[in-house]
Scaffold this active site. Structure first.
Site, PDB file in Angstrom:
ATOM      1  N   GLY A 253      -1.388 -23.705  12.607  1.00 20.48           N
ATOM      2  CA  GLY A 253      -0.345 -23.205  13.495  1.00 20.48           C
ATOM      3  C   GLY A 253      -0.150 -21.703  13.425  1.00 20.48           C
TER       4      GLY A 253
ATOM      5  CB  CYS B 200     -10.719  -9.530 -15.531  1.00 19.54           C
ATOM      6  SG  CYS B 200     -10.885  -7.825 -14.952  1.00 19.54           S
TER       7      CYS B 200
ATOM      8  CG  HIS C  77      -8.601  -6.171 -11.956  1.00 15.42           C
ATOM      9  ND1 HIS C  77      -8.252  -6.148 -13.291  1.00 15.42           N
ATOM     10  CD2 HIS C  77      -7.532  -5.666 -11.271  1.00 15.42           C
ATOM     11  CE1 HIS C  77      -7.041  -5.627 -13.410  1.00 15.42           C
ATOM     12  NE2 HIS C  77      -6.584  -5.339 -12.202  1.00 15.42           N
TER      13      HIS C  77
ATOM     14  CB  CYS D 216     -10.566  -4.687 -17.386  1.00 16.16           C
ATOM     15  SG  CYS D 216      -9.534  -4.382 -15.926  1.00 16.16           S
TER      16      CYS D 216
ATOM     17  CB  CYS E 298      -7.073  -6.358 -17.677  1.00 13.01           C
ATOM     18  SG  CYS E 298      -7.691  -7.656 -16.577  1.00 13.01           S
TER      19      CYS E 298
ATOM     20  CG  ASP F  16      -0.975 -19.086   0.910  1.00 17.00           C
ATOM     21  OD1 ASP F  16      -1.664 -18.432   1.711  1.00 17.00           O
ATOM     22  OD2 ASP F  16       0.118 -19.593   1.223  1.00 17.00           O
TER      23      ASP F  16
ATOM     24  CG  ASP G 289      -3.843 -22.887   7.071  1.00 19.25           C
ATOM     25  OD1 ASP G 289      -4.740 -23.570   7.591  1.00 19.25           O
ATOM     26  OD2 ASP G 289      -3.879 -21.647   7.010  1.00 19.25           O
TER      27      ASP G 289
END
Length: 374
Positions: A94, A305, A334, A308, A303, A265, A91
């Site tokens: 600002g 991941c 997760h 999990c 899930c 984002d 970014d």
């Protein structure tokens, strides 16, 4: 290799495609985890990649203050510095100058401000922002702009937008020719449709590799944000990526993609992970609640991941209550996995022409609420 955007399919206003960069492809819609200080908090870079992230976001303001862009440049650039070899978007600084820095003075030249880290004095202008982002070596560079907090009166928003457009032109001139790197312009205009259209037209006249929708998710509420997104993306070129800055919650993300946004984002998945909140297909789970203390089940049985697959709610409750570092690590992993799962689901649904059905299932699952306590 120049950075390019291939639009693969549309379903209504939702779009899926690929942003091609020398450091790898970015599948869109894309969610960019935020690596504020050259790290996604509580995550190893390779773990972030395993969640499905194609690109990270770095913060110009934070990195210019510590460790400084010049130091990062001497050490080989941001990619090498943080061990992330895929695309990075930075970014402009600002937003952080406006929201974090003290004793700031805004002029046509730029913003003079006092560092929140050590009280040192700095000047950030379009030219300096471009210089910092070049030193960092980011693949996608953002124009320097002003982002006024909402609500604000129309005259304030109009003056701010016009200033940002002048700064956009200066950013483009300072960016120069950098093959393999892209510069995105940032649309401003608050919730005023005509100001958004004027801003978009000015940016198109300058010409950018991509376009961001700035000045939303700054206190206006989801209904107002969606009302703006009902028209704002349509003011931007169809053949360039569209980036909604600072968004957001899962339902914000889905609503934005539905309205034609390609990139987003937000710090939410990592920040929430550090404060005991997990996002699941059934809504938000607050691991601080006593109901989880003896629960042997995972956060989300569907899930895949590591959190999990390998850890119970009881364990997650224990390590959070014990202030163990692994709590932030497991919950952040997760959350990032789940956010990327949403993006992959939307990409597949748009490509298959089933986005409306996917969206209905997404909202229905969240409406069901968390699984019943034992």
């Amino acid at each position: 290799m120049e950075i390019s955007f291939d639009l693969k399919a549309t379903d209504g206003r939702a779009r899926t495609g690929v942003i091609r960069t020398p450091r790898g492809d970015i599948r869109t819609p894309a969610f960019m985890p935020v690596g504020t200080a050259a790290t996604v908090k509580a995550m190893m870079p390779e773990s972030v990649r395993e969640t499905g992230a194609d690109i990270l976001l770095g913060n110009t303001y934070h990195l210019m203050l510590r460790p400084t862009a010049e130091r990062i440049d001497r050490l080989g650039g941001l990619h090498k510095f943080m061990n992330w070899d895929r695309p990075i978007l930075t970014d402009s600084g600002g937003f952080q100058v406006m929201s974090l820095a003290g004793l700031r003075k805004l002029t046509e030249e730029g913003v003079k401000f006092t560092s929140h880290v050590d009280g040192s004095k700095h000047m950030l202008s379009p030219e300096r922002s471009m210089e910092i982002q070049k030193l960092l070596g980011s693949d996608i560079v953002m124009c320097f702009d002003e982002c006024p907090a909402l609500p604000a009166d129309r005259d304030t928003i109009a003056r701010s937008m016009e200033l940002s457009m002048r700064w956009a032109k200066r950013s483009k001139e300072a960016f120069g020719e950098r093959p393999g790197h892209a510069l995105f312009g940032i649309m401003q205009g608050g919730l005023e449709r005509d100001l958004r259209e004027v801003s978009a037209q000015k940016l198109r006249e300058i010409g950018f590799h991509g376009y961001a929708i700035g000045g939303l998710a700054v206190g206006e509420g989801q209904q107002a944000m969606f009302a703006c997104l009902d028209y704002a993306p349509g003011f931007l070129p169809e053949d360039k990526p569209r980036y909604l800055m600072g968004v957001g919650k899962p339902d914000d993300i889905v609503g934005a993609v539905k309205r034609g946004v390609d990139m987003m984002d937000c710090v939410l998945p990592s920040r929430s992970g550090r404060t005991g909140q997990a996002f699941t297909r059934r809504g938000v789970v607050n691991i601080k609640n006593a109901r989880h203390i003896d629960d042997p089940r995972p956060l989300d049985e569907d899930c895949t991941c590591p959190t999990c697959r390998n850890y119970s709610r009881a364990y997650l409750s224990h390590v959070y209550r014990s202030n163990e570092m692994i709590s932030a690590m497991l919950l952040t992993w997760h959350n990032l996995h789940y956010f990327q799962e949403i993006m992959q689901g939307m990409r597949a649904a748009i490509a298959g022409g089933t986005f409306d059905a996917w969206e209905a299932d997404f909202h229905a699952g969240r409406a069901d609420g968390d699984i019943a306590p034992l």
